[in-house]
Design a protein around this motif. Structure first.
Motif, mmCIF file in Angstrom:
data_model
loop_
_atom_site.group_PDB
_atom_site.id
_atom_site.type_symbol
_atom_site.label_atom_id
_atom_site.label_comp_id
_atom_site.label_asym_id
_atom_site.label_seq_id
_atom_site.Cartn_x
_atom_site.Cartn_y
_atom_site.Cartn_z
ATOM 1 N N PHE A 198 -9.353 -4.193 0.043
ATOM 2 C CA PHE A 198 -9.284 -5.430 -0.746
ATOM 3 C C PHE A 198 -7.964 -5.495 -1.503
ATOM 4 C CE2 PHE A 198 -14.161 -5.773 -1.259
ATOM 5 C CZ PHE A 198 -14.227 -6.281 0.008
ATOM 6 N N SER A 199 -7.535 -4.349 -2.058
ATOM 7 C CA SER A 199 -6.286 -4.369 -2.827
ATOM 8 C C SER A 199 -5.105 -4.679 -1.920
ATOM 9 C CB SER A 199 -6.102 -3.053 -3.546
ATOM 10 O OG SER A 199 -5.383 -2.158 -2.770
ATOM 11 N N ALA A 200 -5.116 -4.141 -0.701
ATOM 12 C CA ALA A 200 -4.027 -4.459 0.224
ATOM 13 C C ALA A 200 -4.057 -5.939 0.588
ATOM 14 C CB ALA A 200 -4.138 -3.606 1.483
ATOM 15 N N PHE A 201 -5.267 -6.477 0.749
ATOM 16 C CA PHE A 201 -5.408 -7.906 1.049
ATOM 17 C C PHE A 201 -4.825 -8.758 -0.082
ATOM 18 C CE2 PHE A 201 -8.023 -11.762 1.617
ATOM 19 C CZ PHE A 201 -7.665 -12.026 2.919
ATOM 20 N N GLY A 202 -5.152 -8.352 -1.346
ATOM 21 C CA GLY A 202 -4.587 -9.078 -2.483
ATOM 22 C C GLY A 202 -3.084 -8.961 -2.540
ATOM 23 N N LEU A 203 -2.575 -7.776 -2.191
ATOM 24 C CA LEU A 203 -1.127 -7.556 -2.211
ATOM 25 C C LEU A 203 -0.427 -8.464 -1.213
ATOM 26 C CD1 LEU A 203 0.324 -5.537 -3.961
ATOM 27 C CD2 LEU A 203 0.408 -3.987 -2.066
ATOM 28 N N ILE A 204 -1.117 -8.775 -0.103
ATOM 29 C CA ILE A 204 -0.494 -9.658 0.887
ATOM 30 C C ILE A 204 -0.631 -11.111 0.467
ATOM 31 C CG2 ILE A 204 -0.621 -10.458 3.261
ATOM 32 C CD1 ILE A 204 -1.543 -7.738 4.053
ATOM 33 N N ARG A 205 -1.821 -11.518 -0.030
ATOM 34 C CA ARG A 205 -2.135 -12.928 -0.136
ATOM 35 C C ARG A 205 -1.729 -13.579 -1.459
ATOM 36 N NH1 ARG A 205 -2.893 -16.613 3.121
ATOM 37 N NH2 ARG A 205 -4.545 -17.611 1.928
ATOM 38 N N LEU A 206 -1.686 -12.808 -2.554
ATOM 39 C CA LEU A 206 -1.482 -13.446 -3.859
ATOM 40 C C LEU A 206 -0.046 -13.949 -4.010
ATOM 41 C CD1 LEU A 206 -3.657 -11.145 -6.078
ATOM 42 C CD2 LEU A 206 -4.016 -13.523 -5.583
ATOM 43 N N PRO A 207 0.160 -14.988 -4.840
ATOM 44 C CA PRO A 207 1.434 -15.702 -4.771
ATOM 45 C C PRO A 207 2.624 -15.084 -5.495
ATOM 46 C CG PRO A 207 -0.052 -16.810 -6.238
ATOM 47 C CD PRO A 207 -0.840 -15.740 -5.604
ATOM 48 N N ASP A 208 2.473 -14.412 -6.629
ATOM 49 C CA ASP A 208 3.689 -13.879 -7.252
ATOM 50 C C ASP A 208 3.475 -12.446 -7.723
ATOM 51 O OD1 ASP A 208 2.249 -14.095 -9.497
ATOM 52 O OD2 ASP A 208 3.717 -15.189 -10.652
ATOM 53 N N VAL A 209 4.538 -11.850 -8.255
ATOM 54 C CA VAL A 209 4.513 -10.402 -8.473
ATOM 55 C C VAL A 209 3.508 -10.019 -9.550
ATOM 56 C CG1 VAL A 209 6.480 -10.502 -10.018
ATOM 57 C CG2 VAL A 209 5.951 -8.397 -8.911
ATOM 58 N N TYR A 210 3.301 -10.918 -10.533
ATOM 59 C CA TYR A 210 2.379 -10.557 -11.620
ATOM 60 C C TYR A 210 0.937 -10.576 -11.149
ATOM 61 C CZ TYR A 210 6.710 -11.657 -13.766
ATOM 62 O OH TYR A 210 8.032 -11.678 -14.047
ATOM 63 N N LEU A 211 0.602 -11.578 -10.327
ATOM 64 C CA LEU A 211 -0.755 -11.609 -9.772
ATOM 65 C C LEU A 211 -0.959 -10.467 -8.792
ATOM 66 C CD1 LEU A 211 -1.119 -15.424 -9.238
ATOM 67 C CD2 LEU A 211 -2.140 -14.043 -10.974
ATOM 68 N N ARG A 212 0.112 -10.160 -8.034
ATOM 69 C CA ARG A 212 -0.020 -9.075 -7.071
ATOM 70 C C ARG A 212 -0.224 -7.744 -7.760
ATOM 71 N NH1 ARG A 212 4.901 -10.772 -4.420
ATOM 72 N NH2 ARG A 212 4.233 -12.660 -3.380
ATOM 73 N N SER A 213 0.380 -7.598 -8.960
ATOM 74 C CA SER A 213 0.241 -6.301 -9.617
ATOM 75 C C SER A 213 -1.201 -6.079 -10.079
ATOM 76 C CB SER A 213 1.207 -6.185 -10.786
ATOM 77 O OG SER A 213 0.755 -6.924 -11.864
ATOM 78 N N HIS A 214 -1.983 -7.170 -10.261
ATOM 79 C CA HIS A 214 -3.415 -6.982 -10.519
ATOM 80 C C HIS A 214 -4.058 -6.251 -9.353
ATOM 81 C CE1 HIS A 214 -4.281 -9.318 -14.114
ATOM 82 N NE2 HIS A 214 -3.280 -10.067 -13.736
ATOM 83 N N ALA A 215 -3.814 -6.778 -8.144
ATOM 84 C CA ALA A 215 -4.423 -6.175 -6.961
ATOM 85 C C ALA A 215 -3.928 -4.750 -6.779
ATOM 86 C CB ALA A 215 -4.100 -7.010 -5.726
ATOM 87 N N ALA A 216 -2.604 -4.571 -6.955
ATOM 88 C CA ALA A 216 -2.036 -3.255 -6.673
ATOM 89 C C ALA A 216 -2.489 -2.232 -7.690
ATOM 90 C CB ALA A 216 -0.519 -3.346 -6.665
ATOM 91 N N THR A 217 -2.742 -2.662 -8.937
ATOM 92 C CA THR A 217 -3.059 -1.680 -9.967
ATOM 93 C C THR A 217 -4.557 -1.444 -10.094
ATOM 94 O OG1 THR A 217 -1.164 -2.536 -11.138
ATOM 95 C CG2 THR A 217 -2.566 -1.040 -12.307
ATOM 96 N N LYS A 218 -5.300 -2.528 -10.313
ATOM 97 C CA LYS A 218 -6.716 -2.331 -10.661
ATOM 98 C C LYS A 218 -7.536 -1.848 -9.496
ATOM 99 C CE LYS A 218 -6.632 -5.851 -14.153
ATOM 100 N NZ LYS A 218 -6.799 -7.292 -14.271
ATOM 101 N N SER A 219 -7.570 -2.630 -8.419
ATOM 102 C CA SER A 219 -8.535 -2.284 -7.376
ATOM 103 C C SER A 219 -8.075 -1.064 -6.588
ATOM 104 C CB SER A 219 -8.762 -3.474 -6.463
ATOM 105 O OG SER A 219 -7.567 -3.845 -5.860
ATOM 106 N N ALA A 220 -6.750 -0.866 -6.463
ATOM 107 C CA ALA A 220 -6.304 0.335 -5.754
ATOM 108 C C ALA A 220 -6.674 1.577 -6.550
ATOM 109 C CB ALA A 220 -4.803 0.274 -5.520
ATOM 110 N N THR A 221 -6.480 1.515 -7.890
ATOM 111 C CA THR A 221 -6.840 2.676 -8.702
ATOM 112 C C THR A 221 -8.337 2.949 -8.621
ATOM 113 O OG1 THR A 221 -5.057 2.088 -10.188
ATOM 114 C CG2 THR A 221 -6.631 3.676 -10.976
ATOM 115 N N LEU A 222 -9.140 1.881 -8.683
ATOM 116 C CA LEU A 222 -10.596 2.077 -8.615
ATOM 117 C C LEU A 222 -10.997 2.658 -7.264
ATOM 118 C CD1 LEU A 222 -13.145 1.628 -10.271
ATOM 119 C CD2 LEU A 222 -13.449 -0.493 -9.059
#
Lengths: 91, 130
Positions: free
Chosen positions: B22-46
């Motif tokens: 899911f985090s990789a999916f968010g990293l691909i699909r979300l529109p800018d770096v700040y939104l992408r960092s949510h995916a890269a940080t939260k769900s990847a860490t979890l």
């Protein structure tokens, strides 16, 4: 059964690393690439954990720790570099 | 019994890898770096926390090895993942990476302008004193 589950999670992790590679190659800004690289490091760490479980050895735990530390330090250094233009500042 | 515990830990590991996907999916699909960092940080860490916890339980139940190194790894990832994400997002904002054009709110802009103005004023005063 256990082996099958672990192999399935290895495949999923490989797909996620491929997605991060896409962002790493394409990413419009440097920060995108750094975030993708950090995620790749963390995913690699968990992939090694799963791989160790598949092989039934305990020798990969050191590698997990080292990759975690090096990935964090690398991200910090990159972030400082793009923010201030230097990794270390001399006061 | 042992087999059931092993399967349970393997299911935890599988759940963690689904979160990573899911985090990789968010990293691909979300529109800018700040939104992408949510995916890269939260769900990847979890996801990684789930995988390492599953590995810890697996080694505890199946191999009778209680690994402190693995626990240390869990704590370390848990502490450093969000810090790295914050540093990266901060560096991105301060180097002027644009927000998504449909973002509505930017509280940091005023604060950063004030800080920069103050720093400029202090530099002028320092130059005069010299």
């Amino acid at each position: 059964m256990v082996d099958l589950l672990l192999q399935a999670s290895l495949v999923l992790l490989m797909l996620s690393i491929a997605g991060c590679m896409y962002r790493l190659l394409k990413g419009p800004s440097v920060s995108d690439r750094i975030a993708a690289l950090d995620t790749i490091g963390i995913l690699l760490l968990s992939m090694i954990a799963v791989f160790g479980m598949l092989q039934g050895t305990t020798v990969y735990f050191d590698i997990i720790l080292v990759i975690g530390i090096v990935s964090f330090i690398g991200t910090t250094a990159f972030a400082r570099y793009i923010e201030r233009g230097a990794v270390m500042e001399d006061e | 019994m042992n087999e059931a515990l092993a399967i349970g830990s393997a299911v935890i590991v599988l759940f963690g890898s689904v979160l990573s996907l899911f985090s990789a999916f968010g990293l691909i699909r979300l529109p800018d770096v700040y939104l992408r960092s949510h995916a890269a940080t939260k769900s990847a860490t979890l996801g990684v926390l789930f995988i390492l916890t599953g590995a810890f339980l697996y080694y505890t139940f199946v191999h009778d090895v209680v690994s402190v190194k693995l626990l240390l790894g869990i704590v370390f990832v848990f502490l450093t993942g969000p810090v790295a994400g914050h540093l990266n997002a901060r560096a991105a904002y301060r180097t002027g990476v644009r927000l998504w054009e449909r973002s509505t709110r930017d509280d940091l802009k005023e604060a950063l302008q004030q800080e920069r103005a103050q720093a400029k004023k202090q530099a002028e005063i320092r130059d005069k004193l010299r």
